[in-house]
Design an enzyme around this catalytic site. Sequence first.
Site, PDB file in Angstrom:
ATOM      1  CD1 TRP A  79      17.342  36.141  11.086  1.00 27.16           C
ATOM      2  CD2 TRP A  79      16.408  34.760   9.607  1.00 27.16           C
ATOM      3  NE1 TRP A  79      17.842  34.880  11.312  1.00 27.16           N
ATOM      4  CE2 TRP A  79      17.277  34.006  10.417  1.00 27.16           C
ATOM      5  CE3 TRP A  79      15.700  34.097   8.593  1.00 27.16           C
ATOM      6  CZ2 TRP A  79      17.473  32.632  10.260  1.00 27.16           C
ATOM      7  CZ3 TRP A  79      15.887  32.737   8.425  1.00 27.16           C
ATOM      8  CH2 TRP A  79      16.772  32.020   9.263  1.00 27.16           C
ATOM      9  NE  ARG A  88       8.459  39.760  13.294  1.00 32.20           N
ATOM     10  CZ  ARG A  88       7.577  38.881  13.736  1.00 32.20           C
ATOM     11  NH1 ARG A  88       7.070  39.007  14.935  1.00 32.20           N
ATOM     12  NH2 ARG A  88       7.194  37.887  12.987  1.00 32.20           N
ATOM     13  CE  LYS A 107      11.551  36.629  22.067  1.00 30.22           C
ATOM     14  NZ  LYS A 107      12.286  35.881  23.092  1.00 30.22           N
ATOM     15  CE  LYS A 139      18.052  31.184  26.517  1.00 28.81           C
ATOM     16  NZ  LYS A 139      16.769  30.572  26.466  1.00 28.81           N
ATOM     17  CB  CYS A 194      11.316  39.868   7.946  1.00 25.50           C
ATOM     18  SG  CYS A 194      12.523  38.962   6.994  1.00 25.50           S
ATOM     19  CD  GLU A 217      19.160  31.473  22.563  1.00 25.66           C
ATOM     20  OE1 GLU A 217      18.631  31.517  21.450  1.00 25.66           O
ATOM     21  OE2 GLU A 217      18.501  31.285  23.598  1.00 25.66           O
ATOM     22  CG  ASN A 263       8.011  37.874   7.928  1.00 25.19           C
ATOM     23  OD1 ASN A 263       8.886  37.027   7.781  1.00 25.19           O
ATOM     24  ND2 ASN A 263       7.249  37.918   9.001  1.00 25.19           N
ATOM     25  N   GLY A 264       8.663  36.218   4.788  1.00 28.09           N
ATOM     26  CA  GLY A 264       8.219  34.891   4.361  1.00 28.09           C
ATOM     27  C   GLY A 264       9.104  34.384   3.240  1.00 28.09           C
ATOM     28  CG  HIS A 271      26.507   5.655  29.237  1.00 26.68           C
ATOM     29  ND1 HIS A 271      26.862   4.324  29.391  1.00 26.68           N
ATOM     30  CD2 HIS A 271      25.676   5.938  30.261  1.00 26.68           C
ATOM     31  CE1 HIS A 271      26.231   3.823  30.444  1.00 26.68           C
ATOM     32  NE2 HIS A 271      25.505   4.794  30.996  1.00 26.68           N
ATOM     33  CD  GLU A 277      16.157  27.517  28.148  1.00 16.94           C
ATOM     34  OE1 GLU A 277      15.994  26.785  27.156  1.00 16.94           O
ATOM     35  OE2 GLU A 277      16.010  28.755  28.091  1.00 16.94           O
TER      36      GLU A 277
END
Length: 617
Positions: A74, A27, A612, A494, A2, A497, A100-101, A513, A490
């Site tokens: 968010w 955010r 983010k 990438k 947020c 996402e 925010n929270g 395996h 990574e």
Amino acid sequence: MCGIVGYVGKQKASSIILEGLKRVEYRGYDSAGLAVLEKGAFTVLKKTGRVDNLVKLVAPRKFHATTGIGHTRWATHGGVTDANAHPHLSSDGKFAIIHNGVIENYVGMKQFLAGKGYTFQSETDTEALVNLIAYHFAKEPANGDRSRFLESVRKALLHVEGTYGIAVLCTECPDEIVGARKGSPLILGVGDGENILASDVSALVSRTQNVVYLKDGEVVHLTEKSFSLSTIQEQEEITPKIDRVSWKVEDAELGTFAHFMEKEIFEQPAALENTMRGRFSADASTAIFGGLNLTAGDLRQIDRLVFCACGTAWHACLVAEQLIERYARIPVEVEYASEFRYRNAPLDKNTLVFVVTQSGETLDTLEALREAKRKGYTVLAIVNVVGSTIARESDGGIYQHAGPEIGVASTKAFTSQLVVGAMLALYLGRLRDMSYSDGVEYVKALKQVPELIKAVLTQAPHIKAIAKRFSHHRDFLFLGRQSMFPIALEGALKLKEISYIHAEGYPAAEMKHGPIALISPDCPTVFFAPAGEMFPKLVSSIQEIKARKGQAIVITTTGAEFPPGLADERIDLPPCHEAILPILATIPVQLLSYYIAAELGRDVDKPRNLAKSVTVE
Ligand code: AGP
């Protein structure tokens, strides 16, 4: 998560808030809204989707208000709807809040308030808080004192369990904002005849570079000309420390690039140059760090390192682990910060803890830091965002100096973490058994990184063509051994996402395996096969893929020879020192993911469901 912006001054609040919201949109982007206060009444506009939707709502309105608040959401409590978008009003119409929270005890709060006649329009936890503020305001004696507003917010917050960064407006105090924080970032921008509150420096740098970073448990009361800071619990006045931000507005602008992710990939040579600047010894045989707050003697006593981080930063820790163990011979453990805080892992006396984070606000990482400090360990932070909560709460550390990273998918922050990890391995190695000449060779290799990255970046058109060829696949494997394994993880992260394609990273030798069952013409493999002692084994693994009609995109070293037809596509890296190989090998997978996502028309910088910096648990 947020984004928060609050403005009080002489300018048109709605314009400044919208500009700020665009800058903090990364955010959270489920919805956006603003509230302005004019002639003793609020106008609230809010809409699901991006800030652009809000801009369209605001455009036809003629606002003159000079006080207002805005929010990008968010979603946590309550679905993505207009009603759940912030700001929220108290049911008596006197207060507007952005938050925010997470208010953990909001259910009990709502029940209490409903019993007192307050009503609710949304499913959010935030609406409980704004009504609790209204409740306390109604109880406070009306003595004409400005502090009545502040006291009501403070009293309400004493009942909150959870986290918050808030900004509140009150119709009875039209030229004031009250903000407070606990667990979510909040920054005051001290302007010339105006003051701004924001969750992020980027929202206020166009107005001022003078900032006050609020600490947990602090509340701020601002008017256009003044502000005062105090503690929520004890009501103690605090003398504010005004910091100067070095970021410029242009640092967070797109320029000629299509996306921030693309811009940030291409600015890695400069970003990593900044990470290294001034950090080599005069004899060019080791690294120097100004902010560790530990002497060489202290560091020689350390016999174990624990690294805690999340997501991409966790991958950077895995690379640091390999380099530190190899060059400094210190045992390293890498922990997911989210697990570390609950795992109660036994730590030896001479353990040093590192937390690694781009934003410096990731809640899991922050709580891991607090847990380690509570147990008496020294905690150092590798952080990109200067002045962030983790930077301030750690005992020392290393700033990445990679510049603002706006794309939700981390790129330059990751490679700058790799650089810091490599420099740390060098520094710790030289405090132990690494020779002068090995140190000199290592430093020489690090200094070449920006130029070598530029060379890899010239292959962008070739990688774009590979992306086009493979973008229709729905599953990918990323395989690598040793220091290429974290880069495989990574690369897979990438790709998933930003393109929503399923991808898995695995140690290449583990393929047989289990993951080998996935190999088919429909599931291509991105295979890291650099030249070196493992090369013959890597070639055998690729042959196993080909034998099962799999396709291989091979990332290797210029000049490495493969049997004909083994690599369906090949991307070459320049030969280099093994300490910098992971940095160079990252560039092709960043580009590949970026171009696949762009080819599929994805919203590269703001992928679905993500934000983010993850400031909730
Ligand atoms: C990276 O591409 C991700 N968006 C994510 O995994 C990120 O690295 C993670 O949330 C940690 O963030 P931090 O570095 O700001 O702590």
